[in-house]
Enzyme design. Structure first.
Site, PDB file in Angstrom:
ATOM      1  N   PRO A 196       0.904  -1.092  -0.083  1.00  0.00           N
ATOM      2  CG  PRO A 196       0.114  -0.830   2.110  1.00  0.00           C
ATOM      3  CD  PRO A 196       0.892  -1.905   1.366  1.00  0.00           C
ATOM      4  CB  THR A 197       2.096   3.604  -2.138  1.00  0.00           C
ATOM      5  OG1 THR A 197       1.710   3.235  -3.162  1.00  0.00           O
ATOM      6  CG2 THR A 197       3.637   2.707  -1.642  1.00  0.00           C
ATOM      7  CB  ALA A 198      -0.565   7.385   0.840  1.00  0.00           C
ATOM      8  CB  SER A 209      -3.160   3.497   0.746  1.00  0.00           C
ATOM      9  OG  SER A 209      -3.140   4.097   1.768  1.00  0.00           O
ATOM     10  CE1 TYR A 229      -1.566   3.898   8.906  1.00  0.00           C
ATOM     11  CE2 TYR A 229      -2.989   4.378   6.909  1.00  0.00           C
ATOM     12  CZ  TYR A 229      -1.510   4.153   7.688  1.00  0.00           C
ATOM     13  OH  TYR A 229      -0.373   4.583   7.016  1.00  0.00           O
ATOM     14  CB  THR A 237      -0.792   0.035   9.025  1.00  0.00           C
ATOM     15  OG1 THR A 237      -0.642  -0.507   7.640  1.00  0.00           O
ATOM     16  CG2 THR A 237       0.583   0.735   9.514  1.00  0.00           C
ATOM     17  CE  LYS A 244       2.536  -2.258   4.872  1.00  0.00           C
ATOM     18  NZ  LYS A 244       3.269  -1.032   5.588  1.00  0.00           N
ATOM     19  CG  HIS A 250       5.046   3.013   7.821  1.00  0.00           C
ATOM     20  ND1 HIS A 250       3.850   2.432   8.313  1.00  0.00           N
ATOM     21  CD2 HIS A 250       4.768   4.066   6.896  1.00  0.00           C
ATOM     22  CE1 HIS A 250       2.857   3.487   7.624  1.00  0.00           C
ATOM     23  NE2 HIS A 250       3.187   4.216   6.973  1.00  0.00           N
ATOM     24  NE  ARG A 282      13.806   0.877  -4.471  1.00  0.00           N
ATOM     25  CZ  ARG A 282      12.888   0.961  -3.413  1.00  0.00           C
ATOM     26  NH1 ARG A 282      12.531  -0.231  -3.102  1.00  0.00           N
ATOM     27  NH2 ARG A 282      12.794   1.934  -2.648  1.00  0.00           N
ATOM     28  NE  ARG A 330      10.393   5.816  -0.359  1.00  0.00           N
ATOM     29  CZ  ARG A 330      10.265   5.373   1.028  1.00  0.00           C
ATOM     30  NH1 ARG A 330      10.729   4.037   1.335  1.00  0.00           N
ATOM     31  NH2 ARG A 330      10.262   6.002   1.907  1.00  0.00           N
TER      32      ARG A 330
END
Length: 369
Positions: A77-79, A106, A129, A155, A230, A254, A289, A309
């Protein structure tokens, strides 16, 4: 320019995105030691490849919580992904589905669970959350269930937000044309006091600082979805997560955005795996990566990894096509690493295929960066 590896997308994203947005995605907490360590720690794990094994056919498929996926590489999840690209989470969902893998949406998404579900079939998890107003939590969970999401990624490492100095310097704020779509139309009770432009920071302040293991148990009373905890970094919390009904744990710091000077997730992974004793699957996010990183995580006992990312940077660079390419690059690199290590399936990847800085037996010295 031909993109040949995942990291190249970050440089493109840095040029394309406003500084405030790039820094929000890229930065870590305080001195950013853990941010750097999440990457650097992988270089302290080297391979012990086996030779003269028929690797004509290599099987990358695996099963996560009963769902078969094409590879052990999933999306974290990325916001607020529409800060990176107008299609945001919808594009990411389509890319994950095309790759045959899992996307985690997210809570702070700029596309709702319903919008993501409408992009087509796919296996999706919902990151959650726990807010002071439990009614809001229950509504979010019910909405994710109705949209066909298959698990909750809970999370647990954000009772307060970490100190991200780049955001402070930039006076980070969400662009006024974006909103957190999962909260749209909910009965927000006391959370509904502010307008959209200030809602993100306000909602972050509504995360419950008293959230504890009893609330993990409570969550299981309102949903039948499996819960992944998480933000686990220690054997003690691994045991508690299992005792309190977790279906799995995600070793995560995180993205190094919370407490600086915690270990890199790859360094914490083996401790968590040993504590889990095979009772639940253990996953990892943070710093991946390369396909070689995926192999190292699996050799240390992970059942799969999540990337964050690389998704938002590739999304910023080239939309859905960028995310598809990131997933394909990692898949290709991972398959090549398996072949060159003499592994034809995931269950053939073992601890004996690597050695680490913390192992006593060192066939040759570990280079330091």
């Amino acid at each position: 320019m031909e993109i040949t590896n995942v990291s190249e997308y970050e440089a493109i994203a840095k040029k394309k995105l406003p500084k405030m947005v790039y820094d929000y995605y890229a930065s870590g907490a305080e001195d950013q030691w853990t941010l750097r360590e999440n990457r650097n720690a992988f270089s302290r794990i080297l391979f012990r490849p086996r030779i003269l094994i028929d690797v004509t056919k290599i099987d990358l498929t695996t099963t996560v919580l009963g769902f078969k996926i094409s590879m052990p590489i999933m999306i974290a999840p990325t916001a607020m992904q529409k800060m990176a690209h107008p299609e945001g989470e919808d594009a990411t969902a389509r890319a994950a589905s095309a790759a045959g893998t899992i996307m985690t949406l997210s809570s702070w998404a700029t596309s709702s669970v319903d919008e993501v579900a409408s992009t087509g079939p796919g296996i999706r998890f919902f990151q959650l959350y726990v807010f002071k107003d439990r009614n809001v939590v229950a509504q979010l969970v019910r909405r994710a269930e109705r949209a066909g999401f298959k698990a909750i990624a809970l999370t647990v490492d954000t009772p307060r937000l970490g100190r991200r100095e780049a955001d402070i310097k930039n006076r980070f704020s969400v662009p006024p044309f974006l909103i957190l779509k999962n909260f749209e139309g909910l009965d927000l009770g006391k959370m509904g006091k502010t307008d959209d432009s200030g809602f993100v920071s306000y909602a972050a302040g509504q995360v419950d600082q008293s959230f504890s293991w009893k609330d993990v148990m409570w969550l299981q009373t309102i949903t039948s979805l499996p819960i992944l905890v998480k933000g686990v970094l220690t054997e003690e919390d691994t045991r508690l997560a299992i005792q309190n009904g977790a279906a799995g744990v995600i070793v995560s710091n995180h993205g190094a955005r919370q407490l600086d000077y915690v270990p890199a997730t790859i360094m914490a992974l083996e401790e968590v795996v040993k504590a889990a004793q095979g009772r639940v699957p253990v996953f990892l996010d943070g710093g991946v990566r390369r396909g070689t990183d995926v192999f190292k995580a699996l050799a240390l006992g992970a059942s799969g990894i999540f990337i964050g990312r690389p998704v938002v940077f590739s999304l910023a660079a080239d939309g859905e096509a960028g995310v598809r390419k990131v997933l394909q690059i990692l898949r290709d690199e991972f398959e090549l690493t398996m072949a060159l290590s003499g592994c034809r399936s995931l269950n053939e990847i073992t601890r004996n295929h690597i050695f680490t800085e913390w192992d006593q037996r060192r066939p040759f010295p570990i280079p330091r960066l």
